[in-house]
Design a protein around this motif. Structure first.
Motif, PDB file in Angstrom:
ATOM      1  N   VAL A 289      -5.418  -3.912  -2.062  1.00 44.45           N
ATOM      2  CA  VAL A 289      -4.848  -5.393  -2.397  1.00 44.45           C
ATOM      3  C   VAL A 289      -4.768  -6.023  -0.556  1.00 44.45           C
ATOM      4  O   VAL A 289      -4.116  -5.848  -0.067  1.00 44.45           O
ATOM      5  N   VAL A 290      -4.996  -6.909  -0.921  1.00 46.64           N
ATOM      6  CA  VAL A 290      -5.368  -8.496   0.125  1.00 46.64           C
ATOM      7  C   VAL A 290      -4.864  -9.328   0.206  1.00 46.64           C
ATOM      8  O   VAL A 290      -5.116 -10.340  -1.293  1.00 46.64           O
ATOM      9  N   MET A 291      -3.410  -9.718   0.341  1.00 44.26           N
ATOM     10  CA  MET A 291      -2.857 -10.476   0.477  1.00 44.26           C
ATOM     11  C   MET A 291      -3.079 -11.771   2.022  1.00 44.26           C
ATOM     12  O   MET A 291      -2.637 -11.206   2.010  1.00 44.26           O
ATOM     13  N   ASN A 292      -3.715 -12.804   1.265  1.00 37.91           N
ATOM     14  CA  ASN A 292      -4.392 -13.275   2.273  1.00 37.91           C
ATOM     15  C   ASN A 292      -3.240 -14.768   2.130  1.00 37.91           C
ATOM     16  O   ASN A 292      -2.815 -15.192   1.656  1.00 37.91           O
ATOM     17  N   LYS A 293      -3.394 -15.652   2.567  1.00 33.67           N
ATOM     18  CA  LYS A 293      -3.425 -17.487   3.402  1.00 33.67           C
ATOM     19  C   LYS A 293      -1.317 -16.467   4.552  1.00 33.67           C
ATOM     20  O   LYS A 293      -0.247 -17.143   3.709  1.00 33.67           O
ATOM     21  N   PHE A 321      -2.961   2.531  -4.435  1.00 30.66           N
ATOM     22  CA  PHE A 321      -3.915   1.518  -3.828  1.00 30.66           C
ATOM     23  C   PHE A 321      -3.324   1.502  -1.912  1.00 30.66           C
ATOM     24  O   PHE A 321      -2.683   1.377  -1.701  1.00 30.66           O
ATOM     25  N   GLU A 322      -4.570   0.494  -0.945  1.00 31.66           N
ATOM     26  CA  GLU A 322      -4.114   0.213  -0.048  1.00 31.66           C
ATOM     27  C   GLU A 322      -3.487  -1.152  -0.014  1.00 31.66           C
ATOM     28  O   GLU A 322      -4.450  -1.594  -0.888  1.00 31.66           O
ATOM     29  N   SER A 323      -3.078  -1.533   1.524  1.00 28.66           N
ATOM     30  CA  SER A 323      -2.641  -2.982   1.100  1.00 28.66           C
ATOM     31  C   SER A 323      -3.050  -3.439   2.546  1.00 28.66           C
ATOM     32  O   SER A 323      -3.229  -2.995   3.246  1.00 28.66           O
ATOM     33  N   ALA A 324      -3.153  -4.917   2.453  1.00 33.30           N
ATOM     34  CA  ALA A 324      -3.212  -5.783   3.815  1.00 33.30           C
ATOM     35  C   ALA A 324      -3.623  -6.933   3.708  1.00 33.30           C
ATOM     36  O   ALA A 324      -3.328  -7.205   3.176  1.00 33.30           O
ATOM     37  N   TYR A 325      -2.491  -6.900   5.187  1.00 36.51           N
ATOM     38  CA  TYR A 325      -1.796  -8.621   4.515  1.00 36.51           C
ATOM     39  C   TYR A 325      -2.116  -9.324   5.356  1.00 36.51           C
ATOM     40  O   TYR A 325      -2.585  -9.393   7.283  1.00 36.51           O
ATOM     41  N   VAL A 326      -3.176 -10.746   5.266  1.00 39.93           N
ATOM     42  CA  VAL A 326      -4.442 -11.501   6.323  1.00 39.93           C
ATOM     43  C   VAL A 326      -4.104 -12.758   6.103  1.00 39.93           C
ATOM     44  O   VAL A 326      -3.708 -13.303   4.986  1.00 39.93           O
TER      45      VAL A 326
END
Length: 438
Positions: A289-293, A321-326
């Motif tokens: 799960v990629v949290m963009n902005k 799930f793995e998550s990323a904040y980008v």
């Protein structure tokens, strides 16, 4: 790289229909509407032992200053810059037009070999062919992409041109599908990962129409980045072209090794994001799960923890799930995505020996006994792994009907505690033992 052959022409001359015919499957969207193909679409093609990659491009509208047409023009220019040869498609029914001459002048600057394909010659009406000699690209090849006529001669011409280019053997690539709602920043993330503008990026929702594949090599690691169209709610999908786009996105998820579910941090996890994640989970695909902005969020020391807690609450059914904040705009933390993709794909392909599995499940049974029903107790006789991607385990029991979903979940958690399956779903299948020994 395989030799690249770009299919170029003005709008609505049948480039995408010809592209689909030549590659033998419907990859590009075909619709009687100018501007449907907006990005470059790649597919491998083989003819008489010659292997090459075809690139479908958007229609060249060289006189228009409209933002969308200028974006399409940029994509076509990149395709021509990277190509080894060009198939220039013109419309045999309409005949030679001023726009054809403009495209012709544009192609001359490339100094590439150009094969002229006159499309829509459905009834062998060759009289119109003579006008196209004026373009100066040699003998025109009459074809009917709709009916599949004349394709053999055209493919022979392409094969002659690309024969001198060496072919690189295909390598196994990690296929990464990037999915999410419109305007979540999927194309921006794809472009950041690739290091150049592969997909059109615009504030207009729905800019990407097709699933776009682009190879990416970093050292010995080989990836295939699949940028997809935004997946709206069903009731919001009104245009026929957009229905095709959503189907393309679904197919992209099904062929991916790992899926980046891109969400807008400003909006948080919406109902549509949860539905998209649910679809990825049902398909058994590893996901991030990629949290963009993320650059637009006011942050303190607990911001990520707060977001993470909310994600786990909303995605209870796939808490692996793995998550990323980008931030695709600034590029912050984008470099964490590919290593994370590699990790979850490895987890998805992890195999556990039967002996070790039975030890872990045996320990779990001793800590918490299996359920009973009407005085009959569930007996788990043994467990074995039957497949990967996703990891799938078969539990042999005395009576599958006694297995309660909560105990099945308990056993899944026991496996996850013992082995690293982060980022990937795992499947537990309960089967009746038919007299097999442990």
């Amino acid at each position: 790289m395989k030799p690249l052959v770009a299919i170029v022409g003005r709008p609505n001359v049948g480039k995408s229909t010809l592209f689909n015919r030549l590659v033998g499957e419907r990859i590009s969207i075909v619709e009687d509407t100018p501007g449907v193909t907006r990005d470059r679409i790649y597919a491998d093609c083989e003819w008489c032992g010659h292997v090459f990659t075809l690139i479908d491009t958007g229609g060249l509208e060289l006189k228009s200053d409209d933002e969308m047409w200028s974006h399409i023009r940029e994509q076509a220019e990149i395709a021509v810059d990277t190509a080894n040869a060009i198939v220039y498609v013109v419309d045999g029914k309409t005949g030679l037009t001023t726009d054809d001459n403009l495209v012709c002048a544009f192609l001359r600057k490339s100094n590439l070999p150009v094969i002229l394909a006159v499309n829509k010659i459905d009834n062998n009406e060759t009289d119109t062919l003579y006008d196209f000699y004026a373009l100066g690209f040699g003998d025109p090849y009459p074809v009917s992409a709709e009916q599949g006529k004349g394709l053999g001669d055209l493919l022979d011409a392409i094969a002659d041109v690309v024969e001198k280019h060496p072919v690189e053997e295909d390598s196994d690539r990690i296929k990464i599908a990037i999915v999410g709602k419109p305007n979540a920043g999927k194309s921006s993330i794809a472009n950041r990962l690739l290091g150049f503008d592969r997909s059109i990026v615009s504030d207009i929702a729905g800019t990407t129409r097709d699933a776009i594949d682009t190879p990416l090599d970093i050292g010995e690691d080989k990836y295939l980045i699949i940028d997809t169209a935004g997946m709206r709610k069903k009731k919001a999908v009104t245009e026929e072209v957009e229905r095709y786009s959503v189907v393309r996105s679904i197919l992209a998820v099904r062929r991916a090794d790992v899926v980046l579910i891109v969400c807008d941090s400003n909006e948080g996890l919406t109902e549509q994001d949860v539905k998209i994640a649910g679809f990825v989970h049902e398909e058994g695909k590893p996901s991030i799960v990629v949290m963009n902005k993320w650059d637009l969020i006011d942050k303190d020391t607990n911001t990520i923890n707060t977001f993470e807690k909310k994600l786990k609450e909303d995605l209870k059914y796939m808490d692996y799930f793995e998550s990323a904040y980008v931030s695709a705009k600034s590029g912050k933390r984008i470099d964490t995505l590919l290593p994370l993709c590699k990790k979850v794909v490895e987890n998805s392909n992890r195999r556990i020996t039967t002996g070790l599995l039975n030890e872990v499940v045996g320990d779990a049974i001793r800590i918490s006994e299996p359920p009973s029903y009407l005085g009959k107790k569930l007996k788990i006789l043994f467990v074995t792994q039957v497949s990967v991607a996703p990891p799938t385990f078969v539990l042999k029991v005395n009576d599958p009907k006694i297995m309660h979903f909560s105990y099945k979940r308990y056993l899944e958690n026991a496996l996850r505690r013992s082995f690293d399956f982060s980022g990937t779903p795992i499947r537990l299948l309960v089967r009746e033992n038919n007299g097999e020994d442990r």
